[in-house]
Design a protein around this motif. Structure first.
Motif, PDB file in Angstrom:
ATOM      1  N   LYS A 188      -1.200  40.685  19.642  1.00  0.00           N
ATOM      2  CA  LYS A 188      -0.852  39.555  18.787  1.00  0.00           C
ATOM      3  C   LYS A 188      -1.884  39.365  17.691  1.00  0.00           C
ATOM      4  CE  LYS A 188       0.313  34.616  19.098  1.00  0.00           C
ATOM      5  NZ  LYS A 188       0.365  33.432  19.987  1.00  0.00           N
ATOM      6  N   ALA A 210      12.403  37.220  24.813  1.00  0.00           N
ATOM      7  CA  ALA A 210      13.019  38.209  23.927  1.00  0.00           C
ATOM      8  C   ALA A 210      12.586  39.622  24.305  1.00  0.00           C
ATOM      9  CB  ALA A 210      12.632  37.917  22.475  1.00  0.00           C
ATOM     10  N   HIS A 243       8.097  33.357  14.309  1.00  0.00           N
ATOM     11  CA  HIS A 243       8.917  32.151  14.426  1.00  0.00           C
ATOM     12  C   HIS A 243       9.313  31.859  15.871  1.00  0.00           C
ATOM     13  CE1 HIS A 243      11.778  35.474  14.264  1.00  0.00           C
ATOM     14  NE2 HIS A 243      12.623  34.685  14.911  1.00  0.00           N
ATOM     15  N   LEU A 244       9.112  32.848  16.777  1.00  0.00           N
ATOM     16  CA  LEU A 244       9.443  32.617  18.184  1.00  0.00           C
ATOM     17  C   LEU A 244       8.235  32.046  18.916  1.00  0.00           C
ATOM     18  CD1 LEU A 244      11.394  35.905  19.051  1.00  0.00           C
ATOM     19  CD2 LEU A 244      12.358  33.658  18.554  1.00  0.00           C
ATOM     20  N   ILE A 303       8.708  46.683  17.974  1.00  0.00           N
ATOM     21  CA  ILE A 303       9.407  45.434  17.648  1.00  0.00           C
ATOM     22  C   ILE A 303       8.375  44.453  17.097  1.00  0.00           C
ATOM     23  CG2 ILE A 303      10.918  43.589  18.438  1.00  0.00           C
ATOM     24  CD1 ILE A 303      12.194  46.241  18.953  1.00  0.00           C
ATOM     25  N   ALA A 324       9.231  34.395  22.912  1.00  0.00           N
ATOM     26  CA  ALA A 324       8.868  35.765  22.586  1.00  0.00           C
ATOM     27  C   ALA A 324       8.860  36.634  23.842  1.00  0.00           C
ATOM     28  CB  ALA A 324       7.494  35.799  21.909  1.00  0.00           C
ATOM     29  N   ALA A 379      17.080  42.778  18.542  1.00  0.00           N
ATOM     30  CA  ALA A 379      15.916  42.290  17.791  1.00  0.00           C
ATOM     31  C   ALA A 379      16.365  41.517  16.557  1.00  0.00           C
ATOM     32  CB  ALA A 379      15.020  43.455  17.389  1.00  0.00           C
ATOM     33  N   LEU A 412      17.474  38.110  17.171  1.00  0.00           N
ATOM     34  CA  LEU A 412      16.353  37.223  17.501  1.00  0.00           C
ATOM     35  C   LEU A 412      15.414  37.013  16.308  1.00  0.00           C
ATOM     36  CD1 LEU A 412      15.548  38.791  20.970  1.00  0.00           C
ATOM     37  CD2 LEU A 412      16.529  36.511  20.587  1.00  0.00           C
ATOM     38  N   ASN A 453       7.695  40.632  15.982  1.00  0.00           N
ATOM     39  CA  ASN A 453       8.076  39.219  15.961  1.00  0.00           C
ATOM     40  C   ASN A 453       7.245  38.557  14.872  1.00  0.00           C
ATOM     41  OD1 ASN A 453       8.471  36.485  16.388  1.00  0.00           O
ATOM     42  ND2 ASN A 453       7.153  36.421  18.215  1.00  0.00           N
ATOM     43  N   SER A 478       1.956  45.155  24.232  1.00  0.00           N
ATOM     44  CA  SER A 478       2.040  44.177  23.146  1.00  0.00           C
ATOM     45  C   SER A 478       0.658  43.673  22.762  1.00  0.00           C
ATOM     46  CB  SER A 478       2.943  43.006  23.535  1.00  0.00           C
ATOM     47  OG  SER A 478       2.415  42.333  24.670  1.00  0.00           O
ATOM     48  N   THR A 533      12.960  46.079  14.121  1.00  0.00           N
ATOM     49  CA  THR A 533      12.725  47.258  14.956  1.00  0.00           C
ATOM     50  C   THR A 533      12.285  48.433  14.096  1.00  0.00           C
ATOM     51  OG1 THR A 533      14.509  46.496  16.391  1.00  0.00           O
ATOM     52  CG2 THR A 533      13.734  48.738  16.739  1.00  0.00           C
ATOM     53  N   CYS A 565      13.822  39.449  14.725  1.00  0.00           N
ATOM     54  CA  CYS A 565      12.737  40.425  14.772  1.00  0.00           C
ATOM     55  C   CYS A 565      13.165  41.725  14.092  1.00  0.00           C
ATOM     56  CB  CYS A 565      12.332  40.700  16.226  1.00  0.00           C
ATOM     57  SG  CYS A 565      11.754  39.227  17.112  1.00  0.00           S
TER      58      CYS A 565
END
Length: 781
Positions: free
Chosen positions: A484, A455, A446-447, A441, A452, A424, A427, A443, A482, A431, A429
C-alpha cells in the motif's frame, strides 16, 4: 608476338590485384573492366569480355564489360546472347570451369555462335572461364584471340580461372557494398518511424529516399482502401508523371492496375513488358506506356498481414532490374509498411507499447506510469489518500501449457484475465498483465480497507472457479501479494517491489495471500539474501575484477582489455556476472556497483602504468547508469583524482540500454564523449537499435556479439552479416571489436573483413590482474 605468361607473373598479378585497395572501391563494372584490361595486356589477347546472366530464371547472357585491343571503346557492352538459341554452348559452360578452345570453327560447343558472333568478330580461339553463384552458372569470362589460332597453355588456363575467381570476389563485395548502401538508405528512414508524420509527408520522404538509390525511376505512393477496393494516390516523383496522374486519376480501382496485381499477389510483382500487359490498357497505363514505360514494379505495403498501400515503380528499360534489386525492394517494402502504419496509427502503436498483446490489458510499463501519476497527484496533499497494489500469480500455468498445448494455455490466460478485469472494473479498480503468469490489480484509493480486502477475496475466488478448457475441467489456484501507498512505498517502482516481496512470501509459505511487512526485506528468498550479501561485498574485498585481453587483429598486439566481475560467494560459490547485475539493479545497488568497478579498474590502470603497459580498460555500463545525468561527472571526477585521462576507461553499453530511453541515453552518451570517454555499443546485433540511431551518437566502436562470430566459419549467412556490419560501422567512422573468437579460422575471416580488435579464448580467458600482467609480459615483442 610471343606469349610469355608465366606462373610467377600470374601469381604476382593476382596478388597485386588483391592488394589494390582502389580496385575494391570501384563500381563492379569499372573494376571488372580493369581486370579485362590486365588480361588483354599481359596475356596478349585480342578481346576480353564479361557476360552475366540476365536473371536467375533466364539463360540469356548480357555483356557488362568488354575490352577490345583493336577497337577501343565500350564496343560489345550491352549486347545479349540468347540462351535459347545456343543451348549447347550454355550447357558446356555449365559443365566446365574453364573451356579452352583452340579452333572455334571446329569445336562442337561453339557452332551455334559461329555465324552470329565468332566470324563477325574475327575470333578464332577462345578461353572461357565460368562464374558461379550458389553452384549455378552466373556468368562467363571470355578471353578471345583473332587472327592466328592459339594453343592455350596450362598457365593461361590457370590465369583465366584465377581471374574469374577474383571477379567473383569483386562481385560479392560489390553486392555487400550495395546492400550496405541499401541498409544505409533504410536506416536513414528508420528515425522517421517514431515521428508523427502525416501520410503525405511520409510518402514524399519515402519516394525521395528511394529515388536517391535508384535514379531515373519514376514512382508513386498509394494507400489502399480494402472496403472500396481502390488505391488513393498520395505522392509521386519522376519525369512525366504529372501527365499520368491528373486530378481525375488520383483514386484508382485496383482491378487491372499494377497496384492491384501486387495486392492480389501479396508480394512484389514485376511486369517486364508493360506496354503489352493488361495493366497498360487502363487509362493511366496507356499514358504511362505512351511515355516510354517498358517495365513496372508493384510493391505491396503489408502490415500485420493486411495490405495498407502500394508503391509503383516505372522504368524505360525492361531489363534494368536484377534479382538483387527485387530483394532490395522487399526490404524497402517492409520499412515503408511500418512507416505507413506508424503514420496511420501513432495512437494505436503507443497503445501497443503499453498493453499486453495476448490479453489487451495494460502491461508492466503502463502500471508503473499509472502508479507514478496517481502518486504525483497525491504528493501535494497533506494526508495523501491511500492506494493499493495486489499481484496475482496463476499457479500450474506451465503444466497447462505442457498438457494442453500453448494455444489452450493462452486461451486460459485470456479467460482468467478477462474475468479478473471484469470484476476489478466493476469495483473501480484497474487490471494489468505483468508477465506470463502474473496479473496486477490497482485500487486507486476509493475503497475502504475492509472493502478492499473483500474485493481482493472476490477476485481471487473468481479466478479459482472451475474452467472448461480442452475437454477438461480445470481449477486454477492463485497466490497474491499486496502493498500500500504511502504506508509501504513512496515511488511506483518501490511499491511494485514491496508487492512482489509479499507475493514471494505467499509462494514460499504456500499461503493464499500475503501483505507486505518491512520484515520481508530481510526474510525473502535467495534474491534478497544475495542483495544483502552484495551490499556487504561492495564494502569489502569479496568482489573481484578479472581482465580479458583485446588484441589488434591487424598486428596481433595487445590493444586493451575488458573488466569482468567475479564474485566467489562464501555459500553459493561463483555468482554469474549477469546475476550480480540483476541483483544490483533490483536492489538499487547498480550505481554503487558501477562505481566500484570503475574505482577498481582505475587502480588496475595504475598498475598497468607501473609496468609500462599503457592500454585501456573497458567496463560495462548499465541502463540505470544511462538514466543518471550525473554519471559522467562522477566518472570524470574519479579519473581526475588519479591523474588519468578519460580515454583510458572505455565504456561498453548494450543496445538494449541505449533503446530503453533513447533521448536520455543520447544526452548521457553525448556528455561522456564530450569529456573524452570512448563509448562502445556492446552485443551489437542482438538488440533493437539501428545504424541510423547509432550514427547520431558520438560513439567510438561497436562490439559484434559472439552469436554472429561463433558460426562465421560454418555459416555463410553469419559471415556475410558480420562483414556487412563491419563495413557499415567503418562507414560511420566506428571501430569494430569482435568477441567470442575461439579459433584461428574465425580470426582470419574477421581480419580479412577489416575487423579492428578481437577478444576470446583463442587469445586468453578472463584472468586476475597479476596473471594478466604476466600474460601481457610474455606477449611483448
Amino acid at each position: 608476338m610471343p606469349h610469355k605468361l608465366t606462373g610467377p607473373l600470374v601469381r604476382d598479378l593476382i596478388v597485386a590485384l588483391l592488394k589494390d585497395g582502389e580496385l575494391w572501391q570501384r563500381p563492379f563494372v569499372d573494376a571488372a573492366r580493369h581486370l579485362l584490361q590486365v588480361a588483354v595486356q599481359h596475356a596478349h589477347l585480342s578481346i576480353a569480355t564479361l557476360w552475366l546472366r540476365e536473371s536467375a530464371t533466364s539463360s540469356n547472357l548480357a555483356c557488362v564489360a568488354a575490352v577490345d585491343a583493336d577497337k577501343p571503346g565500350p564496343g560489345m557492352e550491352g549486347q545479349l546472347i540468347n540462351g535459347d538459341s545456343c543451348p549447347v554452348y550454355i550447357a558446356a559452360l555449365g559443365r566446365y570451369r574453364v573451356l579452352p578452345v583452340n579452333d572455334v570453327s571446329q569445336h562442337a560447343d561453339c557452332q551455334e555462335l559461329l555465324k552470329s558472333y565468332f566470324e563477325p568478330q574475327g575470333v578464332v580461339s577462345l578461353l572461357d572461364a565460368t562464374l558461379r553463384h550458389r553452384g549455378e552458372l552466373a556468368g562467363v569470362l571470355c578471353l578471345e584471340q583473332r587472327g592466328q589460332k592459339r594453343e592455350w597453355s596450362e598457365t593461361e588456363i590457370g590465369f583465366a580461372a584465377d581471374l574469374v575467381d577474383l571477379i567473383g570476389q569483386l562481385w560479392l563485395f560489390s553486392e555487400l557494398r550495395r546492400r550496405g548502401e541499401l541498409q544505409a538508405l533504410l536506416l536513414s528512414i528508420a528515425p522517421e518511424l517514431g515521428r508523427d508524420h502525416s501520410v503525405e509527408q511520409l510518402a514524399r520522404l519515402a519516394l525521395s529516399k528511394l529515388l536517391l538509390f535508384y535514379p531515373g525511376m519514376r514512382a508513386a505512393f498509394f494507400t489502399y482502401n480494402a472496403q472500396a477496393r481502390v488505391v488513393d494516390l498520395v505522392a509521386f516523383d519522376g519525369e512525366g508523371l504529372e501527365q499520368v496522374f491528373t486530378p481525375e486519376r488520383r483514386r484508382l480501382p485496383v482491378e487491372g492496375t499494377v497496384s492491384g496485381a501486387a495486392i492480389a499477389a501479396g508480394h512484389i510483382v514485376q511486369i517486364p513488358n508493360f506496354e503489352q500487359s493488361a495493366q497498360a490498357s487502363t487509362s493511366t497505363g496507356k499514358v504511362a506506356a505512351a511515355r516510354g514505360v517498358r517495365c513496372a514494379v508493384g510493391i505491396p505495403l503489408i502490415h500485420e498481414g493486411q495490405a495498407i498501400g502500394t508503391v509503383t515503380l516505372w522504368l524505360r528499360d525492361r531489363n534494368a532490374l536484377r534479382e538483387e534489386d527485387l530483394e532490395a525492394f522487399e526490404l524497402i517494402a517492409t520499412t515503408f509498411s511500418v512507416a505507413l502504419a506508424n503514420a496511420h496509427h501513432v495512437i494505436e502503436l503507443r497503445h501497443r507499447t503499453l498493453h499486453d498483446a495476448l490479453t489487451g490489458l495494460p502491461n508492466r510499463h503502463k502500471l508503473l506510469l499509472d502508479l507514478q501519476e496517481l502518486m504525483n497527484e497525491r504528493n501535494g496533499q497533506a494526508e495523501p489518500a491511500g492506494m493499493g497494489l495486489m499481484l496475482l500469480k496463476l499457479r500450474q500455468l506451465e503444466q497447462v501449457h505442457h498438457a494442453l498445448g500453448r494455444a489452450n494455455g493462452d486461451r486460459l490466460v485470456q479467460l482468467l484475465a478477462s474475468k479478473a478485469d471484469g470484476l476489478a472494473t466493476s469495483l473501480g479498480c484497474q487490471t494489468y498483465r505483468l508477465g506470463e503468469d502474473e496479473l496486477a490489480i490497482v485500487n486507486p484509493g476509493h475503497l475502504a480497507p475492509g472493502m478492499a480486502r473483500e474485493a481482493a477475496n472476490r477476485i481471487q475466488e473468481a479466478l479459482q472457479e472451475p474452467v472448461e478448457l480442452g475437454g477438461l475441467t480445470l481449477i486454477m489456484r492463485t497466490r497474491a501479494g499486496s502493498a500500500k501507498y504511502p504506508d509501504h512505498a513512496q515511488s511506483a517502482g518501490e511499491l511494485l517491489r514491496c508487492a512482489d516481496l509479499a507475493l514471494q512470501q505467499a509462494v514460499e509459505t504456500q499461503a493464499q495471500r500475503a501483505r507486505y511487512t518491512p520484515e520481508m526485506q530481510g526474510a525473502g528468498p535467495k534474491a534478497m539474501e544475495l542483495l544483502a550479501d552484495l551490499s556487504r561485498a561492495l564494502e569489502g574485498e569479496e568482489l573481484q575484477l578479472w581482465l580479458q585481453p583485446k588484441l589488434s587483429l591487424a598486428t596481433g598486439q595487445l590493444s586493451g582489455c575488458e573488466a569482468l566481475l567475479r564474485w566467489p560467494h562464501a555459500i553459493h560459490g561463483w555468482i554469474a556476472p549477469d546475476r550480480i547485475v540483476q541483483v544490483a539493479e533490483n536492489g538499487d545497488l547498480i550505481e554503487r556497483l558501477t562505481m566500484w568497478v570503475a574505482r577498481r579498474a582505475i587502480a588496475e590502470l595504475e598498475q598497468f602504468d607501473a609496468v609500462g603497459l599503457g592500454i585501456s580498460i573497458s567496463i560495462n555500463v548499465s541502463t540505470y547508469n544511462l538514466m543518471d545525468v550525473q554519471f559522467p561527472d562522477k566518472l570524470q571526477q574519479l579519473l581526475a583524482s588519479h591523474g588519468l585521462a578519460p580515454r583510458r576507461l572505455r565504456l561498453e553499453i548494450t543496445e538494449t540500454a541505449l533503446m530503453s530511453d533513447p533521448a536520455r541515453a543520447s544526452e548521457v552518451v553525448a556528455r561522456l564523449a564530450g569529456m573524452g570517454f570512448a563509448v562502445e555499443v556492446d552485443d551489437f546485433g542482438t538488440g533493437y537499435s539501428s545504424m541510423a540511431y547509432l550514427r547520431r551518437l558520438p560513439l567510438a566502436a561497436i562490439k559484434i556479439d559472439r552469436t554472429f562470430v561463433a558460426e562465421m566459419v560454418s555459416s555463410e549467412q553469419d559471415r556475410l552479416i558480420t562483414q556487412a556490419m563491419i563495413k557499415l560501422a567503418h562507414g560511420l567512422q566506428l571501430s569494430v571489436v569482435a568477441e567470442g573468437i575461439e579459433d584461428e579460422a574465425t580470426a582470419a575471416l574477421l581480419r580479412d573483413a577489416g575487423c579492428d580488435e578481437g577478444q576470446g579464448w583463442l587469445y586468453g580467458k578472463a584472468m586476475p590482474l597479476q596473471q594478466f600482467l604476466a600474460w601481457a609480459a610474455d606477449r611483448k615483442p
